[in-house]
Design a protein around this motif. Structure first.
Motif, PDB file in Angstrom:
ATOM      1  N   LEU A  53       0.826  -1.205   0.000  1.00 29.56           N
ATOM      2  CA  LEU A  53       0.000   0.000   0.000  1.00 29.56           C
ATOM      3  C   LEU A  53       0.862   1.257   0.000  1.00 29.56           C
ATOM      4  CD1 LEU A  53      -3.004  -0.712   2.402  1.00 29.56           C
ATOM      5  CD2 LEU A  53      -3.103  -0.081   0.002  1.00 29.56           C
ATOM      6  N   THR A  54       2.002   1.181   0.673  1.00 28.77           N
ATOM      7  CA  THR A  54       2.897   2.336   0.719  1.00 28.77           C
ATOM      8  C   THR A  54       3.362   2.715  -0.683  1.00 28.77           C
ATOM      9  OG1 THR A  54       3.701   1.505   2.836  1.00 28.77           O
ATOM     10  CG2 THR A  54       4.952   3.283   1.831  1.00 28.77           C
ATOM     11  N   LEU A  55       3.841   1.709  -1.429  1.00 33.45           N
ATOM     12  CA  LEU A  55       4.316   1.964  -2.786  1.00 33.45           C
ATOM     13  C   LEU A  55       3.171   2.359  -3.710  1.00 33.45           C
ATOM     14  CD1 LEU A  55       6.932  -0.922  -3.221  1.00 33.45           C
ATOM     15  CD2 LEU A  55       7.334   1.458  -2.571  1.00 33.45           C
ATOM     16  N   SER A  56       1.991   1.772  -3.503  1.00 31.17           N
ATOM     17  CA  SER A  56       0.834   2.083  -4.338  1.00 31.17           C
ATOM     18  C   SER A  56       0.410   3.537  -4.168  1.00 31.17           C
ATOM     19  CB  SER A  56      -0.340   1.158  -3.989  1.00 31.17           C
ATOM     20  OG  SER A  56      -0.014  -0.181  -4.225  1.00 31.17           O
ATOM     21  N   ILE A  57       0.388   4.015  -2.922  1.00 28.37           N
ATOM     22  CA  ILE A  57      -0.026   5.395  -2.658  1.00 28.37           C
ATOM     23  C   ILE A  57       1.012   6.376  -3.185  1.00 28.37           C
ATOM     24  CG2 ILE A  57      -0.420   7.069  -0.801  1.00 28.37           C
ATOM     25  CD1 ILE A  57      -1.729   4.641   0.713  1.00 28.37           C
ATOM     26  N   THR A  58       2.286   6.029  -3.016  1.00 30.18           N
ATOM     27  CA  THR A  58       3.349   6.883  -3.555  1.00 30.18           C
ATOM     28  C   THR A  58       3.230   6.982  -5.070  1.00 30.18           C
ATOM     29  OG1 THR A  58       4.829   6.274  -1.744  1.00 30.18           O
ATOM     30  CG2 THR A  58       5.845   7.208  -3.707  1.00 30.18           C
ATOM     31  N   ALA A  59       2.966   5.861  -5.717  1.00 28.22           N
ATOM     32  CA  ALA A  59       2.819   5.855  -7.178  1.00 28.22           C
ATOM     33  C   ALA A  59       1.621   6.694  -7.614  1.00 28.22           C
ATOM     34  CB  ALA A  59       2.676   4.416  -7.676  1.00 28.22           C
ATOM     35  N   LEU A  99       1.059  17.010  -2.273  1.00 31.25           N
ATOM     36  CA  LEU A  99       2.106  16.914  -1.262  1.00 31.25           C
ATOM     37  C   LEU A  99       2.099  15.487  -0.733  1.00 31.25           C
ATOM     38  CD1 LEU A  99       1.546  20.231   0.740  1.00 31.25           C
ATOM     39  CD2 LEU A  99       3.423  19.718  -0.826  1.00 31.25           C
ATOM     40  N   SER A 100       3.169  14.749  -0.995  1.00 29.79           N
ATOM     41  CA  SER A 100       3.206  13.343  -0.612  1.00 29.79           C
ATOM     42  C   SER A 100       4.061  13.133   0.632  1.00 29.79           C
ATOM     43  CB  SER A 100       3.761  12.486  -1.755  1.00 29.79           C
ATOM     44  OG  SER A 100       3.763  11.126  -1.383  1.00 29.79           O
ATOM     45  N   PHE A 101       3.450  12.506   1.629  1.00 31.60           N
ATOM     46  CA  PHE A 101       4.142  12.144   2.869  1.00 31.60           C
ATOM     47  C   PHE A 101       4.086  10.634   3.061  1.00 31.60           C
ATOM     48  CE2 PHE A 101       2.352  16.389   3.338  1.00 31.60           C
ATOM     49  CZ  PHE A 101       3.477  17.122   3.679  1.00 31.60           C
ATOM     50  N   SER A 102       4.074   9.921   1.925  1.00 26.81           N
ATOM     51  CA  SER A 102       3.883   8.470   1.985  1.00 26.81           C
ATOM     52  C   SER A 102       5.181   7.675   1.904  1.00 26.81           C
ATOM     53  CB  SER A 102       2.943   8.019   0.863  1.00 26.81           C
ATOM     54  OG  SER A 102       3.449   8.393  -0.407  1.00 26.81           O
ATOM     55  N   ALA A 103       6.185   8.207   1.232  1.00 22.02           N
ATOM     56  CA  ALA A 103       7.403   7.425   0.993  1.00 22.02           C
ATOM     57  C   ALA A 103       8.361   7.489   2.177  1.00 22.02           C
ATOM     58  CB  ALA A 103       8.108   7.909  -0.266  1.00 22.02           C
ATOM     59  N   GLY A 104       8.971   6.344   2.482  1.00 29.87           N
ATOM     60  CA  GLY A 104       9.983   6.293   3.531  1.00 29.87           C
ATOM     61  C   GLY A 104      11.359   6.524   2.939  1.00 29.87           C
ATOM     62  N   GLU A 105      11.569   7.728   2.406  1.00 30.70           N
ATOM     63  CA  GLU A 105      12.812   8.019   1.697  1.00 30.70           C
ATOM     64  C   GLU A 105      13.309   9.409   2.053  1.00 30.70           C
ATOM     65  OE1 GLU A 105      14.493   7.233  -2.699  1.00 30.70           O
ATOM     66  OE2 GLU A 105      12.576   8.292  -2.662  1.00 30.70           O
ATOM     67  N   SER A 152       2.484  -5.467  16.391  1.00 30.97           N
ATOM     68  CA  SER A 152       1.655  -4.608  15.551  1.00 30.97           C
ATOM     69  C   SER A 152       1.433  -3.284  16.272  1.00 30.97           C
ATOM     70  CB  SER A 152       0.322  -5.304  15.279  1.00 30.97           C
ATOM     71  OG  SER A 152      -0.573  -4.462  14.600  1.00 30.97           O
ATOM     72  N   PRO A 153       1.560  -2.143  15.567  1.00 33.08           N
ATOM     73  CA  PRO A 153       1.722  -1.977  14.122  1.00 33.08           C
ATOM     74  C   PRO A 153       3.105  -2.413  13.637  1.00 33.08           C
ATOM     75  CG  PRO A 153       1.797   0.160  15.224  1.00 33.08           C
ATOM     76  CD  PRO A 153       1.412  -0.835  16.262  1.00 33.08           C
ATOM     77  N   TYR A 154       3.121  -2.848  12.372  1.00 36.96           N
ATOM     78  CA  TYR A 154       4.325  -3.437  11.791  1.00 36.96           C
ATOM     79  C   TYR A 154       4.596  -2.842  10.414  1.00 36.96           C
ATOM     80  CZ  TYR A 154       0.378  -6.006   9.842  1.00 36.96           C
ATOM     81  OH  TYR A 154      -0.833  -6.320   9.271  1.00 36.96           O
ATOM     82  N   TRP A 155       5.838  -2.995   9.967  1.00 35.88           N
ATOM     83  CA  TRP A 155       6.170  -2.619   8.592  1.00 35.88           C
ATOM     84  C   TRP A 155       5.404  -3.544   7.644  1.00 35.88           C
ATOM     85  CZ3 TRP A 155      10.640  -4.543   5.293  1.00 35.88           C
ATOM     86  CH2 TRP A 155      10.733  -3.790   4.101  1.00 35.88           C
ATOM     87  N   VAL A 156       4.866  -2.969   6.576  1.00 38.33           N
ATOM     88  CA  VAL A 156       3.924  -3.671   5.702  1.00 38.33           C
ATOM     89  C   VAL A 156       4.444  -5.002   5.159  1.00 38.33           C
ATOM     90  CG1 VAL A 156       2.752  -1.555   5.008  1.00 38.33           C
ATOM     91  CG2 VAL A 156       4.739  -2.317   3.715  1.00 38.33           C
TER      92      VAL A 156
END
Length: 388
Positions: A14-20, A33-39, A121-125
């Motif tokens: 989901l993280t990559l999907s939302i970033t895309a 404004l994207s705050f979704s990527a862990g980069e 949990s919560p956990y990395w996807v």
């Protein structure tokens, strides 16, 4: 054409999907404004880039040993000794194409059909997806703000069964930024004594800690924990080397290291050679000034964002000890994190990741690994969205 049944086990990230999706909307000319990527938004330190260029110009462009070149493995060994007083030998280090690849190799090499893997949990996807793909069964232990999103020793003890094979720990945590203290790790280690349970300790964000908090590696708290802990780490987050794809495993068991290397040899072979040479300078401390500069800037952003979010009616968030995420409680607005994120993106052009992706509804994740200007604008938009 029929796709293999095993692929049905995997859910898309989901993280990559939302970033895309955010990038696609931005490409269409929409103000996103994207705050979704862990980069990190910082560039890779120049000293690292120079080392890669030197390697290329020096003809370091051929295949290497599958598990990595001796010089880079030795730099990892030196780093673990210096930072955590841990001792490893060359045959217990495997370098892979990012920590995600390291985790894939580990779960494939360790998990048999029906093995249980405890995941806080919560956990990395990606954690539960890798476990299921390997034939294992994820067993979730839920943590919340009352324990700073960390599981307790008593929770762990209650979750262990004869089928438990692995405990996955992530400190500092994605998505919450929680850091397990030395005492908390000792208590977890006491529960595990006398068992054959392996600890997979993902320490990717170890250099990014705040509020004066000290990071403790799982393997350093006792000899028993050292002997059962497989450490996963890399350079993507702390040294802004996401695209370089450098991750590694350090484990006390050379048979496990050999198994991972054997699998990698049939899938990707070695990490690209130039990255391995560039990694040496980062591991040996030549980029430490850059790492500290980024950490200080991340902490400034965190402090602003935590205060700003907590000043919005109906929203609240825990002040993270590490990493670069806020895990925001939206339960006073809705428990449907997917709808919250979709509506926010559509109406205000702000991309967050729903808590559902991390196994916890009623929350969203915001990455503050972006500019202060973007954070200020983004949180103002979130405030307008909530007030509306």
């Amino acid at each position: 054409m029929k796709i293999a049944n095993r692929m049905e086990k995997l859910a898309p990230s989901l993280t990559l999907s939302i970033t895309a999706l955010a990038n696609e909307l931005k490409a269409q000319g929409k103000d996103i404004l994207s705050f979704s990527a862990g980069e990190p938004d910082f560039d890779t330190p120049q000293v690292v880039k120079d080392a890669a260029i030197k390697a290329i110009n020096g003809g370091k462009t051929k295949y290497t040993a599958v598990e990595g070149i001796k010089e880079t493995k030795q730099a990892i060994i030196n780093k673990l000794k210096k930072d955590h007083n841990l001792d490893y030998t060359l045959d217990k280090i495997v370098i892979s194409n990012g920590a995600k690849h390291s985790l894939f190799n580990l779960t494939q090499a360790l998990i048999n059909e029906g093995d249980e893997v405890i995941i806080p949990s919560p956990y990395w996807v990606t954690y539960p997806e890798l476990v299921v793909f390997a034939g294992g069964k994820p067993v979730f232990i839920e943590a919340d703000e009352t324990t700073e999103f960390k599981i307790t020793a008593s929770q762990l003890k209650a979750a262990i069964t004869p089928k438990t094979k692995i405990l996955m720990l992530n400190s500092p945590s994605n998505p919450t930024g929680a850091i397990y203290t030395k005492d908390e790790l000792i208590a977890i280690g006491e529960v595990l004594k006398g068992t054959d349970i392996i600890v997979l300790s993902d320490e990717m964000y170890e250099k990014l800690s705040y509020k004066g908090k000290k990071f403790t590696a799982s393997a350093e708290v006792s000899s028993d924990m050292y002997n059962r802990t497989v450490t996963i780490n890399g350079l993507s987050k702390s040294v802004a080397m996401t695209g370089w794809r450098f991750g590694y495993v350090a484990c006390p068991n050379k048979e496990l290291a050999s198994a991972m290397s054997k699998l990698q040899g049939q899938v990707t072979s070695n990490v690209n050679t130039m990255t391995q040479y560039a990694a040496i300078v980062a591991l040996e401390g030549e980029a430490d000034r850059d790492i500290e500069m980024m950490r200080v800037e991340f902490e400034k952003r965190k402090d602003y964002a935590v205060k700003a979010i907590n000043n919005i009616d109906k929203l609240s968030c825990y002040d993270p000890d590490g990493a670069f995420y806020l895990f925001i409680n939206i339960k006073k607005v809705t428990n449907d994190s997917m709808k919250f994120c979709a509506d926010l993106l559509e109406s205000k052009g702000v991309a967050l990741v729903p808590g559902l992706a991390f196994g916890m509804e009623g929350y969203v994740r915001l990455s503050f690994a972006t500019s202060m200007k973007a954070i200020e604008d983004g949180i103002n938009r979130i405030k307008e969205f909530i007030e509306k």
